[in-house]
Design a protein around this motif. Structure first.
Motif, mmCIF file in Angstrom:
data_model
loop_
_atom_site.group_PDB
_atom_site.id
_atom_site.type_symbol
_atom_site.label_atom_id
_atom_site.label_comp_id
_atom_site.label_asym_id
_atom_site.label_seq_id
_atom_site.Cartn_x
_atom_site.Cartn_y
_atom_site.Cartn_z
ATOM 1 N N LEU A 244 0.784 -1.157 -0.037
ATOM 2 C CA LEU A 244 -0.098 0.030 -0.029
ATOM 3 C C LEU A 244 0.945 1.174 -0.154
ATOM 4 N N GLU A 357 -6.238 3.139 -0.991
ATOM 5 C CA GLU A 357 -6.678 2.242 0.279
ATOM 6 C C GLU A 357 -7.640 1.127 0.090
ATOM 7 N N GLN A 358 -8.965 1.923 -0.646
ATOM 8 C CA GLN A 358 -10.027 0.924 -0.998
ATOM 9 C C GLN A 358 -9.562 -0.104 -2.063
ATOM 10 N N TYR A 360 -6.742 -1.231 -2.610
ATOM 11 C CA TYR A 360 -5.856 -2.102 -1.898
ATOM 12 C C TYR A 360 -6.643 -3.374 -1.175
ATOM 13 N N ILE A 361 -7.365 -2.917 -0.187
ATOM 14 C CA ILE A 361 -8.241 -3.672 0.551
ATOM 15 C C ILE A 361 -9.308 -4.704 -0.362
ATOM 16 N N ALA A 362 -9.657 -3.988 -1.535
ATOM 17 C CA ALA A 362 -10.471 -4.821 -2.270
ATOM 18 C C ALA A 362 -9.604 -5.828 -3.119
ATOM 19 N N LEU A 364 -6.755 -7.357 -1.986
ATOM 20 C CA LEU A 364 -6.412 -7.994 -0.965
ATOM 21 C C LEU A 364 -7.473 -9.300 -0.790
ATOM 22 N N ASN A 365 -8.808 -8.595 -0.562
ATOM 23 C CA ASN A 365 -9.847 -9.578 -0.122
ATOM 24 C C ASN A 365 -10.195 -10.322 -1.532
ATOM 25 N N TYR A 429 -6.000 -2.031 -8.733
ATOM 26 C CA TYR A 429 -4.890 -1.308 -7.852
ATOM 27 C C TYR A 429 -3.570 -1.180 -8.406
#
Length: 440
Positions: A244, A357-358, A360-362, A364-365, A429
């Motif tokens: 990130l 950040e969103q 990145y989380i998306a 990763l998930n 991302y």
């Protein structure tokens, strides 16, 4: 070897080119549309992008005009006339004329001319960044729509395989039913499974048609044109996810919206310099030459033109003393504009940071869900293979077979959906990491 990612295609396929090249029409491919063809066509034909390119061309003309403002001007004037008067004995008719050439230039304007030149150049840069911003948004939309069709096509493939497999199983069950080794209930169960598979296949084909229309309209293709994409590469796998911190650093350094925000701050500061120049004097240089004639004074035309020839050169100075608060209010407004531009830049950076950040989380998930779905499919596929073998050797339990098959279908659907979700999420991302010179 790392597989080619969808958005990574943008790196090599879309270097920045001139506005003239941008407006060249891109031919509609005869075969299926690749992602590269979709992105190239969108770049060349999108109305919003072409409107922004025209705005950039206008800004370029403003630069030319601003640069020319420091040069002297030159103007000529000619006049001629006929006059009529009533003499003592008869009317008198005469002719007269004059001509002149004049020039003027600004020697000093408190830096306003240079500031306006810089302002026009910054405005042109901002117009270019507007195009990059619009292209980035459009390309993400195209990639999302293209990815949806890829998912539809792979769903259709596995649905067709399921229909074919279930049809064979139904044929086998019918034969067993005829010889009395299978009950009517078991045949009906297989028929119900086949009907469900056919429904899944129909739904996938309908989804593909709708998603094709969506992408076709996004590309702004003519209604009558045929449209289909190339067959999907089912071996595509999502790549690794960068940290990130590194992605956020790259995005804040290179994204066009941030650069545009910084340009807007510089534009506002230039406007402030122009406003402050209103307090300073303006010095100008001017000169004129001219001559004239009249046929009523008894001299020849050549003599008159020679005697009337004049030359004039002068310097003018304009000193603002009282401007009814114009300069004061202009400066105050320009100062407010600088502060507003700085706030807009801070907000742009904040919004971008949140988006990264969103994303990145998306990513990763989605990647973790894909890995879990891959493992789930492996177990379900093996269990279904065993159930099929038991069906073939007639050591099956019909209820358990249908359950295993449903489990496999659900796992296959989850895996396919998870794979394309991960591909899109990881590549979206990764898009935030692109350098300025790598933008489409």
């Amino acid at each position: 070897m790392r597989t080619i990612r969808l958005i990574g295609l943008l790196i090599t396929l879309f270097p920045l080119v001139s506005a003239a090249q941008d407006t060249v029409a891109t031919a509609i491919p005869a075969g299926g549309w690749t992602l590269e063809a979709c992105l190239e066509y969108a770049k060349a034909h999108n109305i919003t992008l072409n409107t922004l390119r025209l705005a950039k061309a206008t800004a370029g003309q403003d630069v030319i005009q601003a640069k020319a403002a420091v040069l002297p001007d030159l103007a000529a004037s000619l006049s001629a006339g006929v006059n009529h008067t009533q003499g003592v004995t008869h009317p008198l008719v005469g002719a007269s004329g004059s001509g002149s050439v004049g020039s003027s230039m600004t020697l000093y304007s408190g830096g306003a001319l240079r500031a306006r030149m810089a302002e026009s150049q910054l405005a042109e840069t901002s117009s270019e960044l507007d195009i990059l911003e619009a292209e980035s948004g459009l390309y993400l939309q195209v990639i999302q729509a293209y990815n949806a069709i890829l998912l539809d096509k792979e769903t259709i493939k596995y649905a067709e395989d399921l229909v074919a497999t279930t049809t064979q199983q139904k044929t086998q069950m019918e034969a067993m039913y005829r010889v009395g080794t299978a009950a009517r209930k078991e045949l009906v169960q297989i028929e119900a499974v086949l009907a469900n598979d056919q429904y899944t296949l129909t739904a996938a084909r309908n989804a593909e048609r709708l998603d094709k229309i969506n992408l076709k309209q996004l590309l702004q293709l003519p209604v009558e044109s045929d449209f289909d994409i190339v067959e999907p590469d089912t071996s595509l796998q999502p790549g690794a996810i960068a940290s990130l911190e590194s992605t956020l650093e790259a995005a804040l350094a290179n994204r066009p919206e941030v650069e545009n925000g910084k340009t807007a701050v510089e534009l506002a500061k230039t406007g402030l310099r122009i406003a402050k120049a209103g307090y300073l004097p303006t010095v100008g240089l001017n000169g004129d030459i001219g001559t004239g004639f009249s046929n009523g004074n008894g001299s020849s035309l050549g003599t008159q033109l020679d005697r009337s020839f004049y030359q004039q050169v002068g310097v003018s100075v304009s000193i603002p003393i009282f401007t009814r608060q114009v300069n004061k209010t202009n400066t105050a407004k320009a100062d407010i504009a600088v502060k507003q531009a700085e706030l807009n830049l801070a907000n742009t950076e904040l919004v971008l940071s949140q988006e990264v950040e969103q994303a990145y989380i998306a990513a990763l998930n989605a990647f973790q869900q894909f890995e879990a779905a891959k493992g789930q499919l492996a177990y379900a596929e093996e269990a279904y293979r065993i159930a099929q073998e038991e069906l073939r050797v007639e050591t099956y339990n019909s209820v358990e077979f249908v359950q295993q098959r449903n489990t496999y279908v659900q796992a296959l659907q989850a895996y396919t959906q998870a794979k394309y979700n991960a591909l899109l999420a990881v590549d979206t991302y990764e898009f935030y990491r692109q350098q300025r010179n790598e933008y489409p």
